[in-house]
Design a protein around this motif. Structure first.
Motif, PDB file in Angstrom:
ATOM      1  N   GLU A  79       0.802  -1.217   0.000  1.00 36.24           N
ATOM      2  CA  GLU A  79       0.000   0.000   0.000  1.00 36.24           C
ATOM      3  C   GLU A  79       0.839   1.274   0.000  1.00 36.24           C
ATOM      4  O   GLU A  79       0.288   2.358  -0.185  1.00 36.24           O
ATOM      5  N   ASN A  80       2.125   1.162   0.270  1.00 29.48           N
ATOM      6  CA  ASN A  80       2.972   2.336   0.472  1.00 29.48           C
ATOM      7  C   ASN A  80       4.366   2.128  -0.083  1.00 29.48           C
ATOM      8  O   ASN A  80       4.787   1.008  -0.320  1.00 29.48           O
ATOM      9  N   ASN A  81       5.098   3.223  -0.195  1.00 33.97           N
ATOM     10  CA  ASN A  81       6.531   3.147  -0.440  1.00 33.97           C
ATOM     11  C   ASN A  81       7.158   3.082   0.953  1.00 33.97           C
ATOM     12  O   ASN A  81       7.525   4.099   1.544  1.00 33.97           O
ATOM     13  N   THR A  82       7.221   1.863   1.489  1.00 37.04           N
ATOM     14  CA  THR A  82       7.624   1.661   2.874  1.00 37.04           C
ATOM     15  C   THR A  82       9.048   2.129   3.137  1.00 37.04           C
ATOM     16  O   THR A  82       9.321   2.717   4.192  1.00 37.04           O
ATOM     17  N   ALA A  83       9.946   1.913   2.214  1.00 35.46           N
ATOM     18  CA  ALA A  83      11.329   2.350   2.411  1.00 35.46           C
ATOM     19  C   ALA A  83      11.411   3.862   2.570  1.00 35.46           C
ATOM     20  O   ALA A  83      12.122   4.373   3.449  1.00 35.46           O
ATOM     21  N   LEU A  84      10.671   4.580   1.750  1.00 32.77           N
ATOM     22  CA  LEU A  84      10.639   6.043   1.852  1.00 32.77           C
ATOM     23  C   LEU A  84       9.981   6.474   3.164  1.00 32.77           C
ATOM     24  O   LEU A  84      10.445   7.403   3.827  1.00 32.77           O
ATOM     25  N   TYR A  85       8.912   5.791   3.547  1.00 32.74           N
ATOM     26  CA  TYR A  85       8.213   6.077   4.804  1.00 32.74           C
ATOM     27  C   TYR A  85       9.186   5.903   5.978  1.00 32.74           C
ATOM     28  O   TYR A  85       9.270   6.767   6.851  1.00 32.74           O
ATOM     29  N   VAL A  86       9.911   4.791   6.006  1.00 36.17           N
ATOM     30  CA  VAL A  86      10.884   4.525   7.077  1.00 36.17           C
ATOM     31  C   VAL A  86      11.932   5.632   7.122  1.00 36.17           C
ATOM     32  O   VAL A  86      12.241   6.167   8.198  1.00 36.17           O
ATOM     33  N   ALA A  87      12.481   5.982   5.976  1.00 35.17           N
ATOM     34  CA  ALA A  87      13.521   7.014   5.927  1.00 35.17           C
ATOM     35  C   ALA A  87      12.998   8.359   6.433  1.00 35.17           C
ATOM     36  O   ALA A  87      13.659   9.034   7.233  1.00 35.17           O
ATOM     37  N   ALA A  88      11.803   8.740   6.000  1.00 36.07           N
ATOM     38  CA  ALA A  88      11.231  10.031   6.405  1.00 36.07           C
ATOM     39  C   ALA A  88      10.936  10.060   7.902  1.00 36.07           C
ATOM     40  O   ALA A  88      11.288  11.013   8.597  1.00 36.07           O
TER      41      ALA A  88
END
Length: 138
Positions: A79-88
């Motif tokens: 559902e998400n760009n999880t890697a980008l979410y984690v980084a942010a």
């Protein structure tokens, strides 16, 4: 994403918690408990409380003790760009993605604060979340 941002704010649901009838959240709007599949709370504090309880539950029940593990369940790659979410989120919270955090520690408040910014743009300080944790005993 933009609609979920506005919906999260309107629903007092800073982390866009999905509605499940089995969850009887404190502060859930009894007349209209969900809108478009997301919980609707009476006030932001109840949405933050529910988010903290869910994160702590992930840690205690499922052994997800790192920001990456918690976020990967919260915002899965389907559902998400999880890697980008984690980084942010980790950047905002000043947490290392793979470093374990304590369920009773201040890192949970930092994580939830940064996740709220990521999900809906809503801002609450980690200190305010720590006060909320004490107030509600979560």
């Amino acid at each position: 994403m933009r609609n979920n941002v506005n919906l999260g704010m309107a629903n007092h649901n800073p982390l866009n918690i999905r509605y499940h009838a089995a969850n009887h959240w404190l502060g859930l709007d009894a007349k209209c408990p969900q809108v478009k599949g997301f919980c609707r709370f009476h006030a932001d504090v109840y949405g933050y409380r529910a988010a903290i309880k869910l994160v702590v539950n992930y840690m205690q029940r499922y052994g997800l003790t790192t920001p990456r593990a918690i976020i990967s369940r919260w915002a899965p790659p389907s559902e998400n760009n999880t890697a980008l979410y984690v980084a942010a989120v980790c950047g905002r919270a000043r947490l290392k993605p793979d470093a374990p955090i304590n369920a009773r520690g201040a890192e949970v408040a930092a994580l939830v604060s940064a996740m709220a910014r990521q999900e809906t743009g809503m801002h609450i300080t980690p200190e305010a979340l720590q006060e909320l944790r004490q107030r509600f005993g979560v």
